[in-house]
Enzyme design. Structure first.
Site, short mmCIF file in Angstrom:
data_model
loop_
_atom_site.label_atom_id
_atom_site.label_comp_id
_atom_site.label_asym_id
_atom_site.label_seq_id
_atom_site.Cartn_x
_atom_site.Cartn_y
_atom_site.Cartn_z
N GLU A 56 2.06 22.03 3.59
CA GLU A 56 0.97 21.37 2.87
C GLU A 56 0.06 22.46 2.31
OE1 GLU A 56 -0.24 18.45 1.78
OE2 GLU A 56 -2.00 19.61 1.16
N VAL A 112 4.60 25.38 -1.33
CA VAL A 112 6.02 25.61 -1.66
C VAL A 112 6.10 26.00 -3.12
CG1 VAL A 112 8.29 24.53 -1.86
CG2 VAL A 112 6.86 24.09 0.15
N CYS A 166 -7.82 7.42 -1.11
CA CYS A 166 -8.51 6.22 -1.60
C CYS A 166 -9.90 6.10 -1.00
CB CYS A 166 -7.73 4.96 -1.26
SG CYS A 166 -5.96 5.16 -1.36
N TYR A 196 -7.48 -24.42 4.15
CA TYR A 196 -8.67 -25.09 3.65
C TYR A 196 -9.66 -25.40 4.76
CZ TYR A 196 -11.87 -28.79 2.55
OH TYR A 196 -13.01 -29.52 2.45
N ARG A 256 -2.74 -25.36 -11.35
CA ARG A 256 -2.75 -26.64 -12.06
C ARG A 256 -3.07 -26.45 -13.54
NH1 ARG A 256 -6.34 -30.90 -8.80
NH2 ARG A 256 -6.16 -31.91 -10.83
#
Lengths: 456, 456
Positions: free
Chosen positions: B36, B84, B46, B431, B447
């Site tokens: 790394e 790397v 994030c 609901y 709908r």
């Protein structure tokens, strides 16, 4: 001459059907008359606990549409305080009693919408004593509020039964300042989720001060001067100035049975997918008075819930209006809030899965509502039940303290579509630190279920 | 002798792969070495805007697992600050430069995990001026915070680019007390949703005091004494003490290209469903450096996102470990919070649907987060895009002020399963008055889409 649709029951299912039928056929083609024995149309029964608690200040807020609106906007004639007493299929008419003015009316119909709803279960001991209330209609709510505001002012409430209404009413009465004991016959309340998840709910309720008494049977009530003073139970009397029944509801099928409509094994009126009553042309039924198909077990179930009533009523109305729609059944999704704890469930519990003959694994995954480092992240527990060996999701439950309940919807849609837990591990769900850990709680649970299936 | 897995890039994808491979093969079977180039492993990119804003107080909270944990718990050896510089496929080894100590190391591999991530787009004008920052790594965040806390204290921020990072960083800088101008080349920021929905976001941002400048191209930067003082744009200069780049990121593929790994049309490394690099045995790739399949359009897409990186890394690691897993692609789900406004999206926008050749209808439905009568009910806007005439859902967007963003998940799962909007009208979603109107916002939108398909 116009045809006539007669609607029996003016709440969600009946009035949704009426409205949808009207959208497709105007008054010249179809007269619509609805009979409602109460004082209100199209109200939110599910909202009653929040009205009782004071969270919703005004009863009228619970009424979605009143009779004036139905008449003026939809040309639908609602007769409040009219109780239908008979359905004569041979003469194609209903007989209704005018509860306010007295007398009887008869109404011819071409199509009949049976939407009589349900009535709270009221055992023999609960009858005839003042201060004992079911909570199903706005009239029930008005009567309870009058009692709570009356003199002598009730201070001690006993709620009998720990289902959704019982739990919500316990919280509502607590919020009104009463001391509350919840009496539950089983080992714990909230049996709509599995015991391990229900225990989280019980613990949260106890922390608010609600006393939960489990394993108790109510045997009788004690009254003095016609008022409730105590509930007799298998473990002795519990003082009470008011008793609320949360023992569930039963479909109102007396009229249907008398008319010869078919009743299913769950006690609800049977319908086909278009919400027609099979074998009885021109008769439709929907809402809390019907049984429906559970899409996971494949068995008929009785799940009275406003959202189903509205959907079923809409489907019936589209069909009555000459359109085409079907109601494909339910999967038992429900959400509730118990003292800031959020609870969601869908599909089968372990006991349902056993009863239906499934083999399964179940896993519980602990996670958080947000990224662990994001302020306000709260614990969230997700339980999954997956068929073995297929991995197909059979049921899911979520309990959490924040932004938890509605996450059941993603699981409900996965269940609806027959997804396996393995497929679910790849689901592309929304991720951002304020809304989820990088592995969403749903995905963590799915991974755990995959592991359980592999290890099993 | 043990085989060796070399991981290039120690963030989400690389370390998820390493961990999963380790679960299946112990160190006697598989040595794992990760390189790394930065100072950290497995961190939440994030989360950086929330760390910059101060909402997340401590950088270390963004690190999920550090190298010590990887070594002690997983026997995975992470070499931080090692970049790397070459992958030699013929000799099966990587060459890495020790950025801290100097010198070069070579490491033989049997399996190679390519997980180099992405780098913020930095146009020519943005190079070489102090006070200009991309925000992709914790090192980027540290540099930005040092600048913000330095003297002379920056007061005026310009954010260039109005995607997720740009919008989140604009809010973060505002919360730190800077005045913020957001410069966007297009007509509006937040182009990840359609213009009608993005307008709601722009309006919310403006209300907080963020100045949004649209239709502007940045042409150059002005500096004084080596420090940024202004951004030159096609509409003149904008004073700035700090500039944050939100112009998106590009996959880090230079190494891959030099080694001859296949690059796809989006610029990311190509992989198959098991996250193998096709045609290059023993080489795997995952995360922000790869492209993936969009399941709706069927086309390759480049969507760098932590949740995909983790899933892809996990899949690669399972396969490297001798198991079997596939990554089935994405549908473009994303959520974000912009100044208390919640935004969710999944699937195709209108422009994507057009580009992919779909015919469609789109509808926008206004609703509320809770039953209208329940306190705290806030407006919620749901947009659906449905293929015509099939009715299949192609995309969905939600904007709302409370409990809105994660509702995209139910739509994402519906989309994932290829549901039509007609099928969706029957979905059994949770609901209860505190969580939804009796017709859930998702159902209302479905709908409306059915009506639009019928009318069309």
């Amino acid at each position: 001459m116009a045809e006539r649709l007669v609607v029996v029951g003016g709440d969600a299912a009946g009035m949704a059907a009426a409205s949808q039928a009207r959208r497709r056929r105007d008054a010249a083609e179809l007269e619509i008359v609805a009979f409602e024995r109460g004082h209100f149309t199209s109200y939110s029964a599910c909202g009653i606990p929040y009205w009782i608690s004071g969270v919703v200040p005004d009863r009228d807020q619970l009424v979605a549409r009143d009779p004036v609106t139905f008449r003026e906007r939809y040309d639908i004639h609602v007769r409040l305080r009219h109780e239908v007493t008979a359905i004569d299929l041979g003469r194609r008419e209903v007989v209704a009693r005018d509860l306010a003015g007295g007398g009887e009316v008869r109404e011819r119909f071409d199509a009949l919408m049976y939407a009589t709803g349900a009535t709270p279960v009221r055992p023999g001991w609960a009858c005839g004593v003042a201060g004992v209330f079911g909570v199903q209609t706005l009239d029930d709510g008005t009567a309870l509020l009058d009692w709570l505001d009356g003199e002598p002012r009730p201070r001690r409430a006993v709620v009998v039964g720990g289902g959704y209404i019982g739990v919500e009413m316990a919280e509502a009465l607590l919020q009104r300042g009463l001391s509350v004991e919840l009496v539950e016959q089983a080992d714990q309340p909230m049996s709509t989720v599995d015991p391990d998840m229900a225990e989280l709910v019980s613990a949260a309720m106890r922390r608010t001060g609600i006393v939960i008494r489990t394993g108790l049977t109510v045997t009788d009530l004690r009254e003095r001067d016609g008022r409730i003073v105590a509930v007799d139970t298998s473990a002795g009397p519990i003082p009470a100035d008011v008793v609320v029944l949360g023992l569930g509801v039963r479909p109102n099928t007396a009229l249907a049975e008398a008319a010869g409509l078919p009743i299913g094994p769950t006690g609800g009126v049977r319908t086909d997918r278009r919400m027609r009553v099979p074998g009885v042309p021109g008769v439709w039924a929907a809402g809390d008075c019907v049984e429906t198909l559970h899409r996971v077990s494949g068995m008929p179930v009785y799940i009275p819930l406003g959202t189903h009533a509205n959907k079923q009523g809409r489907v019936a109305g589209i069909n009555i209006g000459g359109g085409y729609a079907t109601f494909p059944g339910v999967i038992g999704t429900a959400v509730t809030k118990v003292c800031d704890l959020e609870v969601g469930r869908t599909g089968l519990r372990e006991r349902d899965a056993l009863a239906a003959g499934f083999e399964f694994v179940s896993v519980i995954a602990e996670s958080t509502s947000r990224a662990g480092y994001y302020p306000g992240a709260r614990p969230m527990t997700v339980k999954l039940i997956a068929e073995r060996p297929s991995g197909r999701l059979l049921g899911a439950q979520i309990v959490g303290w924040s932004e938890a309940a509605k996450r059941i919807d993603a699981l409900a849609v996965a269940l609806w579509n027959g997804m396996t837990v393995d497929e679910m591990t790849a689901l592309d769900l929304g991720y951002a630190p304020p809304y989820a850990p990088v592995w969403d709680p749903v995905l963590i649970a799915a991974r755990k279920a995959v592991d359980a299936l592999t290890d099993g």
